[in-house]
Design a protein around this motif. Sequence first.
Motif, PDB file in Angstrom:
ATOM      1  N   LYS A 192       0.856  -1.172   0.000  1.00 43.96           N
ATOM      2  CA  LYS A 192       0.000   0.000   0.000  1.00 43.96           C
ATOM      3  C   LYS A 192       0.902   1.235   0.000  1.00 43.96           C
ATOM      4  O   LYS A 192       1.593   1.510   0.981  1.00 43.96           O
ATOM      5  CB  LYS A 192      -0.915   0.013   1.228  1.00 43.96           C
ATOM      6  CG  LYS A 192      -1.898  -1.147   1.259  1.00 43.96           C
ATOM      7  CD  LYS A 192      -2.865  -1.082   0.066  1.00 43.96           C
ATOM      8  CE  LYS A 192      -3.886  -2.202   0.140  1.00 43.96           C
ATOM      9  NZ  LYS A 192      -4.776  -2.214  -1.046  1.00 43.96           N
ATOM     10  N   VAL A 193       0.890   1.966  -1.108  1.00 46.57           N
ATOM     11  CA  VAL A 193       1.825   3.070  -1.305  1.00 46.57           C
ATOM     12  C   VAL A 193       1.212   4.385  -0.825  1.00 46.57           C
ATOM     13  O   VAL A 193       0.186   4.832  -1.335  1.00 46.57           O
ATOM     14  CB  VAL A 193       2.238   3.189  -2.780  1.00 46.57           C
ATOM     15  CG1 VAL A 193       3.155   4.396  -2.980  1.00 46.57           C
ATOM     16  CG2 VAL A 193       2.928   1.904  -3.242  1.00 46.57           C
ATOM     17  N   MET A 213       5.162   6.306  10.358  1.00 48.95           N
ATOM     18  CA  MET A 213       5.257   4.981   9.762  1.00 48.95           C
ATOM     19  C   MET A 213       5.452   3.858  10.781  1.00 48.95           C
ATOM     20  O   MET A 213       4.878   2.769  10.638  1.00 48.95           O
ATOM     21  CB  MET A 213       6.388   4.948   8.732  1.00 48.95           C
ATOM     22  CG  MET A 213       6.050   5.643   7.427  1.00 48.95           C
ATOM     23  SD  MET A 213       4.583   4.988   6.597  1.00 48.95           S
ATOM     24  CE  MET A 213       5.177   3.361   6.084  1.00 48.95           C
ATOM     25  N   LYS A 214       6.244   4.088  11.813  1.00 51.41           N
ATOM     26  CA  LYS A 214       6.512   3.010  12.784  1.00 51.41           C
ATOM     27  C   LYS A 214       5.228   2.504  13.429  1.00 51.41           C
ATOM     28  O   LYS A 214       4.948   1.286  13.388  1.00 51.41           O
ATOM     29  CB  LYS A 214       7.507   3.479  13.839  1.00 51.41           C
ATOM     30  CG  LYS A 214       7.913   2.367  14.807  1.00 51.41           C
ATOM     31  CD  LYS A 214       8.990   2.835  15.771  1.00 51.41           C
ATOM     32  CE  LYS A 214       9.371   1.705  16.716  1.00 51.41           C
ATOM     33  NZ  LYS A 214      10.421   2.139  17.685  1.00 51.41           N
ATOM     34  N   PRO A 215       4.393   3.360  14.035  1.00 48.64           N
ATOM     35  CA  PRO A 215       3.138   2.848  14.599  1.00 48.64           C
ATOM     36  C   PRO A 215       2.175   2.343  13.520  1.00 48.64           C
ATOM     37  O   PRO A 215       1.423   1.388  13.758  1.00 48.64           O
ATOM     38  CB  PRO A 215       2.555   4.055  15.334  1.00 48.64           C
ATOM     39  CG  PRO A 215       3.239   5.250  14.770  1.00 48.64           C
ATOM     40  CD  PRO A 215       4.591   4.790  14.356  1.00 48.64           C
ATOM     41  N   LEU A 216       2.210   2.939  12.331  1.00 49.52           N
ATOM     42  CA  LEU A 216       1.301   2.516  11.269  1.00 49.52           C
ATOM     43  C   LEU A 216       1.614   1.096  10.804  1.00 49.52           C
ATOM     44  O   LEU A 216       0.703   0.292  10.528  1.00 49.52           O
ATOM     45  CB  LEU A 216       1.398   3.484  10.091  1.00 49.52           C
ATOM     46  CG  LEU A 216       0.408   3.260   8.941  1.00 49.52           C
ATOM     47  CD1 LEU A 216      -1.012   3.595   9.387  1.00 49.52           C
ATOM     48  CD2 LEU A 216       0.798   4.109   7.740  1.00 49.52           C
ATOM     49  N   LEU A 217       2.890   0.776  10.727  1.00 50.43           N
ATOM     50  CA  LEU A 217       3.312  -0.547  10.245  1.00 50.43           C
ATOM     51  C   LEU A 217       2.899  -1.671  11.181  1.00 50.43           C
ATOM     52  O   LEU A 217       2.794  -2.829  10.760  1.00 50.43           O
ATOM     53  CB  LEU A 217       4.827  -0.563  10.021  1.00 50.43           C
ATOM     54  CG  LEU A 217       5.306   0.218   8.789  1.00 50.43           C
ATOM     55  CD1 LEU A 217       6.813   0.422   8.824  1.00 50.43           C
ATOM     56  CD2 LEU A 217       4.896  -0.490   7.504  1.00 50.43           C
ATOM     57  N   ASP A 222       2.043  -3.927   5.302  1.00 47.67           N
ATOM     58  CA  ASP A 222       2.251  -3.821   3.858  1.00 47.67           C
ATOM     59  C   ASP A 222       2.273  -2.376   3.378  1.00 47.67           C
ATOM     60  O   ASP A 222       2.286  -2.111   2.175  1.00 47.67           O
ATOM     61  CB  ASP A 222       1.172  -4.602   3.099  1.00 47.67           C
ATOM     62  CG  ASP A 222      -0.241  -4.112   3.392  1.00 47.67           C
ATOM     63  OD1 ASP A 222      -0.415  -3.384   4.396  1.00 47.67           O
ATOM     64  OD2 ASP A 222      -1.166  -4.477   2.636  1.00 47.67           O
ATOM     65  N   ALA A 223       2.310  -1.426   4.307  1.00 45.26           N
ATOM     66  CA  ALA A 223       2.361  -0.008   3.926  1.00 45.26           C
ATOM     67  C   ALA A 223       3.796   0.409   3.621  1.00 45.26           C
ATOM     68  O   ALA A 223       4.755  -0.106   4.213  1.00 45.26           O
ATOM     69  CB  ALA A 223       1.797   0.861   5.040  1.00 45.26           C
ATOM     70  N   LEU A 252      13.558   2.311   9.451  1.00 41.39           N
ATOM     71  CA  LEU A 252      12.410   1.739   8.747  1.00 41.39           C
ATOM     72  C   LEU A 252      12.815   1.027   7.463  1.00 41.39           C
ATOM     73  O   LEU A 252      11.977   0.411   6.794  1.00 41.39           O
ATOM     74  CB  LEU A 252      11.401   2.856   8.430  1.00 41.39           C
ATOM     75  CG  LEU A 252      10.788   3.524   9.661  1.00 41.39           C
ATOM     76  CD1 LEU A 252      10.096   4.827   9.270  1.00 41.39           C
ATOM     77  CD2 LEU A 252       9.812   2.604  10.354  1.00 41.39           C
ATOM     78  N   LYS A 253      14.093   1.120   7.120  1.00 42.67           N
ATOM     79  CA  LYS A 253      14.668   0.425   5.964  1.00 42.67           C
ATOM     80  C   LYS A 253      13.876   0.686   4.678  1.00 42.67           C
ATOM     81  O   LYS A 253      13.678   1.828   4.297  1.00 42.67           O
ATOM     82  CB  LYS A 253      14.809  -1.067   6.283  1.00 42.67           C
ATOM     83  CG  LYS A 253      15.737  -1.327   7.465  1.00 42.67           C
ATOM     84  CD  LYS A 253      15.859  -2.782   7.795  1.00 42.67           C
ATOM     85  CE  LYS A 253      16.803  -2.972   8.989  1.00 42.67           C
ATOM     86  NZ  LYS A 253      16.901  -4.385   9.390  1.00 42.67           N
ATOM     87  N   ASP A 254      13.397  -0.387   4.023  1.00 47.12           N
ATOM     88  CA  ASP A 254      12.749  -0.217   2.722  1.00 47.12           C
ATOM     89  C   ASP A 254      11.290   0.204   2.828  1.00 47.12           C
ATOM     90  O   ASP A 254      10.566   0.193   1.830  1.00 47.12           O
ATOM     91  CB  ASP A 254      12.866  -1.501   1.901  1.00 47.12           C
ATOM     92  CG  ASP A 254      12.217  -2.705   2.577  1.00 47.12           C
ATOM     93  OD1 ASP A 254      11.735  -2.571   3.718  1.00 47.12           O
ATOM     94  OD2 ASP A 254      12.196  -3.786   1.955  1.00 47.12           O
ATOM     95  N   LYS A 255      10.859   0.593   4.002  1.00 43.87           N
ATOM     96  CA  LYS A 255       9.491   1.067   4.181  1.00 43.87           C
ATOM     97  C   LYS A 255       9.366   2.586   3.925  1.00 43.87           C
ATOM     98  O   LYS A 255       8.276   3.138   3.952  1.00 43.87           O
ATOM     99  CB  LYS A 255       8.970   0.723   5.576  1.00 43.87           C
ATOM    100  CG  LYS A 255       8.676  -0.756   5.754  1.00 43.87           C
ATOM    101  CD  LYS A 255       7.585  -1.203   4.772  1.00 43.87           C
ATOM    102  CE  LYS A 255       7.242  -2.663   4.907  1.00 43.87           C
ATOM    103  NZ  LYS A 255       6.147  -3.046   3.979  1.00 43.87           N
ATOM    104  N   VAL A 256      10.505   3.223   3.688  1.00 45.94           N
ATOM    105  CA  VAL A 256      10.513   4.633   3.281  1.00 45.94           C
ATOM    106  C   VAL A 256      11.452   4.763   2.087  1.00 45.94           C
ATOM    107  O   VAL A 256      12.633   4.429   2.182  1.00 45.94           O
ATOM    108  CB  VAL A 256      10.971   5.570   4.413  1.00 45.94           C
ATOM    109  CG1 VAL A 256      11.000   7.014   3.916  1.00 45.94           C
ATOM    110  CG2 VAL A 256      10.055   5.450   5.625  1.00 45.94           C
ATOM    111  N   LEU A 257      10.928   5.227   0.962  1.00 42.99           N
ATOM    112  CA  LEU A 257      11.723   5.379  -0.251  1.00 42.99           C
ATOM    113  C   LEU A 257      11.811   6.841  -0.653  1.00 42.99           C
ATOM    114  O   LEU A 257      10.801   7.549  -0.667  1.00 42.99           O
ATOM    115  CB  LEU A 257      11.091   4.587  -1.403  1.00 42.99           C
ATOM    116  CG  LEU A 257      10.863   3.084  -1.189  1.00 42.99           C
ATOM    117  CD1 LEU A 257      10.187   2.488  -2.408  1.00 42.99           C
ATOM    118  CD2 LEU A 257      12.176   2.374  -0.910  1.00 42.99           C
TER     119      LEU A 257
END
Length: 383
Positions: A192-193, A213-217, A222-223, A252-257
């Motif tokens: 989910k982008v 992002m941390k609490p959302l994940l 899949d976000a 967050l590694k590859d969860k933030v581009l």
Amino acid sequence: MKIAFVCTENLPSPAIKGGAIQVLIDGIVPILSEKHDITIFSVADPPLPKQEKIGNIEYIRVPYQYFSREITKQLAKSQFDIIQVYNRPKAILRYKEVAPNSKFILSLHNDVMREAKISSELGIKVIETCDHILTISHFIKQQIIKRFPEAEQKTTVAYSGINLNEFPPIWSPYIQPIRQHYREKYGVENQKVILFAGRLCKSKGPHLLIQAMKPLLKKHPDAVLVIAGGRWYSDNSIDYYVNYLHQLAKPLKDKVLFTKFIPAQEIPKFFLMADIFVCSSQWEEPLARVHYEAMAAGLPIITTNRGGNTEVISHLKNGYVIDEYNHPNEFVDAIDYYLSNPNVALQYAKNGRLLVEENFQYKHTFKHIETVYDSIRSSINEK
């Protein structure tokens, strides 16, 4: 009529390096040039010739270091019916001296009539000199007349717009291969982008999205957050804030581009790969044009209650509006709301697309501007 557009000295026209003013001009001049001879003055840029003419549109580009002087010279030797100056109110006083017979329109995309930018004395002179003022939103109009009530009668709101052909909605069957291609290119297929598109500066608030992002994940593993943009238009240099964003995103590694700067012509394709668009602005936005683009692309939108944003985004109708704009948890709740209610998200997105179709295409912007031109033409003919 012969009409001159004077851009700001920051970015060239056409919008090869982006810029809301330049993008808007690119959109409206093909329509305007059907009725008028248009000359566009902008800053020079290596890929572009100093002067060129395409149909009824002439481009004249001058060096940054001599911008004001050269524009003044050009206006002095030409005869324009209307000179439309963008975001530089004080320049109008100088231009009027060399082109006394021209009518002047001040087009404002920012609150450059505020006290920090112009004195009361000069501001009044500018308003008296202008034949009309165009603002990009009611927010900007209200900011002006709050300080200069005498401006109200000559100020008109002309919202920006988009070309619908450039922004097909994500549910269109024929664009699915393009959507899939970009999702694969950035490694976000089956995710989910969440898309942020804009300059990387504190006032735009991308740090809040990374913090969210941390609490959302935890609830939506899949976000993924895609941050499209550079430090400045076409500038991918790393300053303190950009470095801070990268450090914030590391855990967050590859969860933030980070995509870096995206040329204006590529932006529609980036919208196509997204599932949610977020405008996290912290400053009083005049009215960010990305809202029109995201609505046209069929994305559910999250925005902040800052400046003119809520003139086009209505809470729980065609978007989600955050009042407590500087709290990461508010963005968590908003994104979770969409991801947990996909049917609602789709309905808001369809409402947004319809709003753009009916109100915010370039043809609508043209009508507002042409009404002002007609009024000025009438005053010229009366004399």
